[in-house]
Design a protein around this motif. Sequence first.
Motif, PDB file in Angstrom:
ATOM      1  N   THR A 194       0.867  -1.179   0.000  1.00 50.31           N
ATOM      2  CA  THR A 194       0.000   0.000   0.000  1.00 50.31           C
ATOM      3  C   THR A 194       0.904   1.229   0.000  1.00 50.31           C
ATOM      4  N   LEU A 195       0.537   2.231  -0.783  1.00 55.33           N
ATOM      5  CA  LEU A 195       1.318   3.466  -0.856  1.00 55.33           C
ATOM      6  C   LEU A 195       0.484   4.631  -0.334  1.00 55.33           C
ATOM      7  N   MET A 196       1.082   5.468   0.472  1.00 51.53           N
ATOM      8  CA  MET A 196       0.436   6.722   0.858  1.00 51.53           C
ATOM      9  C   MET A 196       1.409   7.840   0.496  1.00 51.53           C
ATOM     10  N   VAL A 197       1.044   8.612  -0.512  1.00 54.54           N
ATOM     11  CA  VAL A 197       1.952   9.595  -1.088  1.00 54.54           C
ATOM     12  C   VAL A 197       1.365  10.991  -0.945  1.00 54.54           C
ATOM     13  N   GLU A 198       2.093  11.865  -0.261  1.00 56.27           N
ATOM     14  CA  GLU A 198       1.639  13.248  -0.192  1.00 56.27           C
ATOM     15  C   GLU A 198       1.932  13.904  -1.537  1.00 56.27           C
ATOM     16  N   MET A 199       0.874  14.372  -2.190  1.00 55.70           N
ATOM     17  CA  MET A 199       1.007  15.034  -3.486  1.00 55.70           C
ATOM     18  C   MET A 199       0.151  16.289  -3.466  1.00 55.70           C
ATOM     19  N   GLU A 200       0.781  17.428  -3.736  1.00 60.23           N
ATOM     20  CA  GLU A 200       0.078  18.707  -3.725  1.00 60.23           C
ATOM     21  C   GLU A 200       0.335  19.432  -5.038  1.00 60.23           C
ATOM     22  N   GLN A 201      -0.736  19.932  -5.632  1.00 61.20           N
ATOM     23  CA  GLN A 201      -0.601  20.615  -6.920  1.00 61.20           C
ATOM     24  C   GLN A 201       0.319  21.828  -6.822  1.00 61.20           C
ATOM     25  N   GLN A 205       4.054  22.160 -11.763  1.00 60.97           N
ATOM     26  CA  GLN A 205       3.568  23.008 -12.846  1.00 60.97           C
ATOM     27  C   GLN A 205       2.642  22.240 -13.784  1.00 60.97           C
ATOM     28  N   THR A 206       2.756  20.922 -13.784  1.00 57.31           N
ATOM     29  CA  THR A 206       1.865  20.080 -14.593  1.00 57.31           C
ATOM     30  C   THR A 206       0.867  19.387 -13.669  1.00 57.31           C
ATOM     31  N   PRO A 207      -0.287  18.966 -14.184  1.00 54.81           N
ATOM     32  CA  PRO A 207      -1.314  18.345 -13.331  1.00 54.81           C
ATOM     33  C   PRO A 207      -0.789  17.093 -12.617  1.00 54.81           C
ATOM     34  N   ILE A 208      -1.002  17.018 -11.314  1.00 55.18           N
ATOM     35  CA  ILE A 208      -0.514  15.852 -10.568  1.00 55.18           C
ATOM     36  C   ILE A 208      -1.315  14.598 -10.917  1.00 55.18           C
ATOM     37  N   GLU A 233     -12.279   6.018  -0.233  1.00 56.80           N
ATOM     38  CA  GLU A 233     -13.154   6.177  -1.378  1.00 56.80           C
ATOM     39  C   GLU A 233     -12.334   6.466  -2.625  1.00 56.80           C
ATOM     40  N   ALA A 234     -12.912   6.185  -3.783  1.00 61.49           N
ATOM     41  CA  ALA A 234     -12.213   6.390  -5.048  1.00 61.49           C
ATOM     42  C   ALA A 234     -11.889   7.871  -5.241  1.00 61.49           C
ATOM     43  N   LEU A 235     -10.651   8.139  -5.609  1.00 58.37           N
ATOM     44  CA  LEU A 235     -10.223   9.506  -5.891  1.00 58.37           C
ATOM     45  C   LEU A 235     -10.342   9.748  -7.389  1.00 58.37           C
ATOM     46  N   THR A 236     -10.878  10.893  -7.763  1.00 52.45           N
ATOM     47  CA  THR A 236     -11.037  11.235  -9.171  1.00 52.45           C
ATOM     48  C   THR A 236     -10.287  12.529  -9.485  1.00 52.45           C
ATOM     49  N   GLU A 237     -10.112  12.768 -10.763  1.00 47.87           N
ATOM     50  CA  GLU A 237      -9.452  14.006 -11.189  1.00 47.87           C
ATOM     51  C   GLU A 237     -10.264  15.223 -10.763  1.00 47.87           C
ATOM     52  N   ASP A 238     -11.589  15.109 -10.771  1.00 50.71           N
ATOM     53  CA  ASP A 238     -12.449  16.227 -10.361  1.00 50.71           C
ATOM     54  C   ASP A 238     -12.227  16.585  -8.898  1.00 50.71           C
ATOM     55  N   ILE A 239     -12.129  15.556  -8.055  1.00 52.00           N
ATOM     56  CA  ILE A 239     -11.913  15.808  -6.626  1.00 52.00           C
ATOM     57  C   ILE A 239     -10.583  16.524  -6.419  1.00 52.00           C
ATOM     58  N   ILE A 240      -9.558  16.079  -7.123  1.00 53.62           N
ATOM     59  CA  ILE A 240      -8.240  16.703  -7.004  1.00 53.62           C
ATOM     60  C   ILE A 240      -8.280  18.157  -7.480  1.00 53.62           C
ATOM     61  N   SER A 241      -8.950  18.407  -8.601  1.00 59.35           N
ATOM     62  CA  SER A 241      -8.981  19.762  -9.163  1.00 59.35           C
ATOM     63  C   SER A 241      -9.762  20.728  -8.275  1.00 59.35           C
ATOM     64  N   GLN A 242     -10.719  20.202  -7.506  1.00 61.75           N
ATOM     65  CA  GLN A 242     -11.520  21.050  -6.616  1.00 61.75           C
ATOM     66  C   GLN A 242     -10.916  21.162  -5.211  1.00 61.75           C
ATOM     67  N   ASN A 243      -9.810  20.471  -5.014  1.00 60.19           N
ATOM     68  CA  ASN A 243      -9.191  20.419  -3.688  1.00 60.19           C
ATOM     69  C   ASN A 243      -8.323  21.655  -3.475  1.00 60.19           C
ATOM     70  N   THR A 244      -8.987  22.781  -3.204  1.00 63.32           N
ATOM     71  CA  THR A 244      -8.269  24.050  -3.140  1.00 63.32           C
ATOM     72  C   THR A 244      -8.226  24.643  -1.731  1.00 63.32           C
ATOM     73  N   ASN A 245      -8.596  23.846  -0.726  1.00 60.04           N
ATOM     74  CA  ASN A 245      -8.556  24.354   0.642  1.00 60.04           C
ATOM     75  C   ASN A 245      -7.137  24.713   1.036  1.00 60.04           C
ATOM     76  N   ASP A 246      -7.019  25.618   1.986  1.00 55.03           N
ATOM     77  CA  ASP A 246      -5.709  25.991   2.523  1.00 55.03           C
ATOM     78  C   ASP A 246      -5.025  24.754   3.082  1.00 55.03           C
ATOM     79  N   GLU A 247      -3.784  24.525   2.651  1.00 57.11           N
ATOM     80  CA  GLU A 247      -3.069  23.338   3.116  1.00 57.11           C
ATOM     81  C   GLU A 247      -2.834  23.331   4.624  1.00 57.11           C
ATOM     82  N   LYS A 248      -3.014  24.485   5.280  1.00 52.61           N
ATOM     83  CA  LYS A 248      -2.839  24.520   6.740  1.00 52.61           C
ATOM     84  C   LYS A 248      -4.007  23.841   7.456  1.00 52.61           C
ATOM     85  N   ASN A 249      -5.146  23.721   6.755  1.00 53.95           N
ATOM     86  CA  ASN A 249      -6.298  23.022   7.330  1.00 53.95           C
ATOM     87  C   ASN A 249      -6.140  21.533   7.032  1.00 53.95           C
TER      88      ASN A 249
END
Length: 264
Positions: A194-201, A205-208, A233-249
């Motif tokens: 199992t992999l748990m990878v921190e990835m932040e856009q 510069q290119t889409p993660i 739950e399944a992660l989708t490209e839409d969820i990632i693109s809408q994931n714009t919350n402050d990373e401090k939260n």
Amino acid sequence: MSLYQKIAEKLQYISPSFYKKRYFKNLNNLNKDNFSERNVEPELVWIKEYLSEDAVILDIGANVGTFLYQLQNKLDHGHIYAFEPNKKLYTRLKRLFPQMRVLPLALSDENRTAEFKVPVINGKMIASRGTLNTSYKEKGEEKSYTETVQVIKLDDWAAKEQFNTLDFIKIDVEGNEIKTLLGAKETIRQFLPTLMVEMEQRHHQTPIWTDISEVKSWGYEVKYLNRNSFTLEALTEDIISQNTNDEKNKTQYINNIIFIPKKP
């Protein structure tokens, strides 16, 4: 640093166990009901439940040892391998977790020596943002500190270790994720941990999602931890693109991508 803080820091030399309990106080008795008010990553609760007691894990980018502390009473310390290239943090981890396998290495897709950069923000060195990606500049970064570190491919290191099993890899390398994964590709394909990878856009510069899709093609399902149901739950490209919350939260911001091996 105040006199009180200086005295408190001395405790790590005198009584490491007491120091850890104090330093990681937000993790003591951490559970599904209190992680949000403590502003702690919910994956810290999940990982303790997910891993079996005999699991062999790699913590790549161990930093101050948050995940090591969370797992110290769950796993055999000899089954925990922690990679931290920052010399100061590496020495600290060796002191606080002496029975774990702590290594002063950075992981990437080639073997070399490289510059490792730690940014200075608001007059403070932010060790948690240390990176091989020296061209990336953090928000508010005034200057930076660099040191030379040894970089190695995980595949080469793992071949020497002669693992019989590998259950879990956690990666937090501030923008160097795909290179780290590519340098570990054969090991990952061999053991399908199992992999748990921190990835932040913000680091890219290119889409993660391109990098996520690459790892998915190695035989994985892509998941994230739902903060309400506490299920994967399944992660989708839409969820990632809408994931714009402050990373401090930390409780709402999705930055840990979880790759679960597909069942045969």
